[in-house]
Structures are given as C-alpha cells and as structure tokens.
Scaffold this motif. Structure first.
Motif, PDB file in Angstrom:
ATOM      1  N   LEU A  70      30.683  12.169 -75.662  1.00  0.00           N
ATOM      2  CA  LEU A  70      30.609  13.394 -75.961  1.00  0.00           C
ATOM      3  C   LEU A  70      31.227  14.260 -75.089  1.00  0.00           C
ATOM      4  O   LEU A  70      31.893  15.326 -75.200  1.00  0.00           O
ATOM      5  N   ALA A  71      30.817  14.100 -73.868  1.00  0.00           N
ATOM      6  CA  ALA A  71      31.645  14.985 -72.863  1.00  0.00           C
ATOM      7  C   ALA A  71      32.966  14.892 -72.577  1.00  0.00           C
ATOM      8  O   ALA A  71      33.813  15.888 -72.537  1.00  0.00           O
ATOM      9  N   ASN A  72      33.775  13.677 -72.940  1.00  0.00           N
ATOM     10  CA  ASN A  72      34.873  13.484 -73.096  1.00  0.00           C
ATOM     11  C   ASN A  72      35.682  14.215 -74.404  1.00  0.00           C
ATOM     12  O   ASN A  72      36.681  14.801 -73.899  1.00  0.00           O
ATOM     13  N   ALA A  73      34.955  14.304 -75.411  1.00  0.00           N
ATOM     14  CA  ALA A  73      35.407  14.870 -76.408  1.00  0.00           C
ATOM     15  C   ALA A  73      35.425  16.265 -76.154  1.00  0.00           C
ATOM     16  O   ALA A  73      36.307  17.131 -76.707  1.00  0.00           O
ATOM     17  N   LEU A  74      34.546  16.789 -75.457  1.00  0.00           N
ATOM     18  CA  LEU A  74      34.443  18.273 -75.222  1.00  0.00           C
ATOM     19  C   LEU A  74      35.248  18.802 -74.297  1.00  0.00           C
ATOM     20  O   LEU A  74      35.638  19.875 -74.119  1.00  0.00           O
ATOM     21  N   GLU A  93      26.732   8.770 -87.265  1.00  0.00           N
ATOM     22  CA  GLU A  93      27.721   9.569 -87.633  1.00  0.00           C
ATOM     23  C   GLU A  93      28.448   9.782 -86.466  1.00  0.00           C
ATOM     24  O   GLU A  93      29.911   9.949 -86.420  1.00  0.00           O
ATOM     25  N   LEU A  94      27.813  10.105 -85.221  1.00  0.00           N
ATOM     26  CA  LEU A  94      28.487  10.515 -84.309  1.00  0.00           C
ATOM     27  C   LEU A  94      29.162   9.231 -83.322  1.00  0.00           C
ATOM     28  O   LEU A  94      30.332   9.348 -82.820  1.00  0.00           O
ATOM     29  N   ILE A  95      28.466   8.219 -83.444  1.00  0.00           N
ATOM     30  CA  ILE A  95      29.284   6.988 -82.902  1.00  0.00           C
ATOM     31  C   ILE A  95      30.700   6.773 -83.664  1.00  0.00           C
ATOM     32  O   ILE A  95      31.570   6.118 -82.881  1.00  0.00           O
ATOM     33  N   GLU A  96      30.514   6.960 -85.108  1.00  0.00           N
ATOM     34  CA  GLU A  96      31.609   6.512 -85.844  1.00  0.00           C
ATOM     35  C   GLU A  96      32.980   7.671 -85.362  1.00  0.00           C
ATOM     36  O   GLU A  96      34.018   7.228 -85.163  1.00  0.00           O
ATOM     37  N   ALA A  97      32.391   8.846 -85.373  1.00  0.00           N
ATOM     38  CA  ALA A  97      33.285   9.799 -84.830  1.00  0.00           C
ATOM     39  C   ALA A  97      33.932  10.017 -83.478  1.00  0.00           C
ATOM     40  O   ALA A  97      35.196  10.143 -83.375  1.00  0.00           O
ATOM     41  N   LEU A  98      33.355   9.230 -82.665  1.00  0.00           N
ATOM     42  CA  LEU A  98      33.443   9.250 -81.290  1.00  0.00           C
ATOM     43  C   LEU A  98      34.121   7.931 -80.921  1.00  0.00           C
ATOM     44  O   LEU A  98      34.673   7.701 -79.879  1.00  0.00           O
TER      45      LEU A  98
END
Length: 453
Positions: free
Chosen positions: A223-227, A64-69
C-alpha cells in the motif's frame, strides 16, 4: 480535495489508497520510520517472526486490495492442519471440537455441558439494546462450562481481554446479530451454513485464513509503495487546529512546520491522542480512558525433536480457570504457514499478559522466558532450551471494548459532526481485526469523498 491522514497503520493506508482512487490529493503522516503499525514481519536466523497479528481472515475488501496491489502470487493460505485447535483442560491440551458431531463426543466438555448447549435454541433473546457482557451472554445461552473452556480462552486469544468486561454488542457484534435475527446461535449458524454460495451469509461463515510468503507486513508495504511520496515517515503530527480555510497540522520533522488541508483523518492509535494538542470543545476522557492492557509476544525456535507434542493445529489456548499456567496461549507458527522456521526446527509464538496477567507482560526478559518455558514444558513436552528467541512488548496493545463502549463511539460521532472535515478510523471504531481496521479506513475514505462533493 486535499486530505491529511495521521497514522500509517492498515486503517490509514487503506483510507489513503481509496482516497487516491477517488481523486483526492492525499498526504499520510507516520510518526515512526515504517508503515504497518502492528503489522510487522522480520526474518532472523531463518525464522519469520510476526510482531503483531500472525494471521488474517479474508474479507471481500482485503481480497480486492490484494488483487489491485498485485499480491495474489504472494498470498498463502493456512495449512489444513490449522483447522485443529487445542484448549487446556486439567493441565492437558484437548482438541476443540470442530463440528456439532465432534462436540457431542468431545473430552473438552462434560456430559452436563453438552446437554446444556442443546437447550440453547429455546433460550429467549435479550433486549436488542441491552449492553450485556460477553460472559453473561455465553453463560445465559450456553452455560458456565462453555464460557470457561471455549469462550474465555478465545477472548484471551483475540482481545487479550476479560469476557466479563467486554461488551457483546461492540466486541462481538456478529454473535449479537445472530441472537437478534434468529433468536438462537445454533439456528443462525445452521441458516448461514445453508446459505447459497456467494451470498453474504455464506461468505461470512467461510472466510479463509491467510498470510504472505514474506509475512503480513507485505500488505502495508505494498500500500505504501502504491502511494509513493504521499507517505511521509518520521513525521509526527503534534497539533491540529481548525482554520477558516481548513485544518492546519503542525508536523515535527517535516520540511514545513504547518500545512493546511481540507480534511483530516485521524487513524493513529486511540491512546496516542493523549500526546496530541487538539482543541475539540468536548470532553475526550472516554477516548483516553479506553484500556489497552500490555501484551508480550515471545517467538521461540526449537529443534523439532525437542517437542513431544505433534503441533498438528493452529495453536493452544489456556483458560483462566487453568490457574497452574500463566501464558494466554501459543501459536504453532511453523505449522500454520511454510518457511517460518529452518528445516528440522519449529517456531512457536507465545502470548502473555493482557487483562489476565498485565504484570507478566512487563516482566524482565529472564522472568518472562522462565515462566513461558515452564508452561510450554508441561503443556507441549519441551525437552530442551530454545535455539532462537525474540521478545516483542506492546505496552499498549489492543483497545478493550468494555461495557459502556457506547460512550466512545458516541463521542467519535460527535467529534465528526461538530468539526467539519475531521474523521476517525482504526481498530477502536468497529472491530479490532486487520479486516475490521481496513474496513474502517475504507468507510472513512468514502465519507470524506462524499463530504467533499
């Protein structure tokens, strides 16, 4: 809701991501100059070296994370050859049987050991709350030889630990559940194999192994880029104090010495608590006493022609009973995924130390290299010196879920109960794998959001 997260490993990053999705205002404090914790990848001279885990087993949460990112195009599955795994027996690599039929004819186990395994469905399950070691469990259900030549090397490869000291319920809860739910590992495995596609049982037994083109650090970086600016690097939290209005953090290197939050998630390594000023009102000794044996990784590049072994598998593990060797195991990194080594060369990742030989993990570069090359020469037919070498030392590597680990989990629960707004997540909570750590972060985010409603 204003939430602070201490630690930028996969647990902290996952928690931050889902807290942000839930509407919380998040600040993540990472003491070092990069996120990812043990997930770190670096390409040097054409070799892609992983500093920690080399592979990840897929879980629904990670997918799910891989898809969302937007990482799906960067994700790569391990090659088909990775299904083959070697274990050393009598000084030689022997393929681990990959099916029940292969087990019946395998050279890895004697006829007596194979007949002993056939008794497994008739062995009574242990009491559900018994804190049994992994070694005792396997010896009771499958026999000593399976312990020596299958489980002992597997445990060394996963935990860098000792199966005689690891708690089955905590370190390998799925095996414990198979025995308790089905009365037998074989019966439980058969039921999982027959489960409908897409069911929980089917998903658990068919998870694929993957990485990314640029290495596993791709995931924490995304994840860091998304944050974005919510991630603060080189920001070590030194003290945590409870105030009437919330939790006050004392941060070294931050623009403000103190910041107050409604909730705090501690997602840094468990052993880092010893450097932390935290007035908990409870004895923290069980947390600080959790062993983290040292592990050294040695990434070695060789000319393909200099290695006699076909390297046609995931890697090779060394049982403790094979006392002529000192390494724990070696991954055939350039077999697992493409572009891990230049054309005409191979990359091997060797693991040493752990609970078996902690002193070797801390040895000098020259001593370590000589020991590793001697073992690889005898096991894989190495005929030349490496053309590339990179050593990574983890002085405190993987937390060991030893017998009595209930003390640790109970104390973590009590800390959360007695200190409203304080939460814990990480590889010491409910599993050491990347997937387990991510799940721990997601679970903490869910609990934090529920507490703030």
């Amino acid at each position: 809701m204003k939430v602070a997260i201490i630690g930028g490993g996969i647990a902290g990053l996952t928690a931050a991501y889902w807290l942000r999705q839930g509407g919380a205002e998040v600040t993540l404090f990472e003491a070092t100059a990069r996120v990812g914790g043990a997930l770190r990848s670096a390409r040097t001279d054409g070799y892609l070296v992983e500093y920690g885990p080399n592979t990840v087993q897929a879980t629904p949460l990670l997918e799910e994370l891989i898809e969302a990112l937007g990482l799906r195009t960067q994700q790569i599955e391990a090659k088909a050859a990775a299904r083959k795994r070697y274990v050393v027996r009598e000084g030689k690599p022997v393929a681990l049987p990959s099916s029940p039929q292969a087990f019946l004819t395998s050279d890895l186990f004697s006829l007596g050991a194979r007949l002993r395994v056939l008794r497994e469905p008739f062995v009574a399950p242990a009491p559900p709350l018994l804190d049994e070691s992994m070694a005792d469990f396997v010896r009771r259900r499958l026999g000593q030889e399976v312990l020596d030549y299958a489980v002992n090397p597997f445990v060394a490869g996963v935990f860098a630990g000792d199966p005689a000291r690891l708690s089955l319920r905590h370190a390998f809860p799925r095996l414990h559940a198979l025995e308790q739910q089905h009365g037998s590992l074989i019966k439980g495995a058969k039921k999982q194999a027959k489960a409908p596609t897409g069911s929980k049982e089917s998903t658990a037994s068919h998870r694929h192994i993957f990485s990314f083109h640029g290495g596993l650090q791709t995931l924490p970086d995304a994840l860091a880029n998304a944050l974005g600016p919510a991630v603060r690097l080189n920001a070590a939290v030194r003290r945590l104090h409870r105030e009437k209005e919330g939790w006050t953090l004392h941060v070294a290197g931050a623009s403000s010495e103190e910041e107050t939050f409604d909730a705090v998630l501690y997602a840094a390594p468990l052993h880092a608590l010893e450097k932390f000023d935290f007035d908990a009102g409870l004895d923290l000794a069980p947390l600080l006493d959790v062993p983290h044996p040292p592990v050294s990784l040695l990434a070695l590049g060789f000319r393909r022609a200099a290695v006699r072994h076909p390297l046609d598998g995931f890697g090779l593990l060394v049982p403790a009973v094979e006392k002529d060797f000192r390494i724990l195991g070696v991954l055939f990194s350039s077999t697992l995924f493409p572009d891990r080594a230049p054309s005409g060369y191979v990359l091997l990742t060797v693991f040493v130390g752990g609970a078996r030989h902690p002193e070797l993990a801390l040895a000098s570069d020259d001593e370590l290299a000589a020991t590793v090359l001697d073992d690889l020469t005898r096991l894989l037919g190495i005929q030349d010196v490496p053309v590339f070498s990179k050593r990574i030392l983890w002085e405190k590597a993987i937390p060991q879920y030893h017998l009595g680990y209930d003390r640790v989990t109970t104390l973590l629960d009590r800390l959360e109960e007695r200190h409203a707004g304080l939460f814990f997540a990480g590889n010491y909570r409910s599993g050491i794998s990347v997937g387990d750590a991510a799940a721990s972060g997601e679970d903490a985010a869910r609990r934090i959001l529920a507490a703030g409603r």
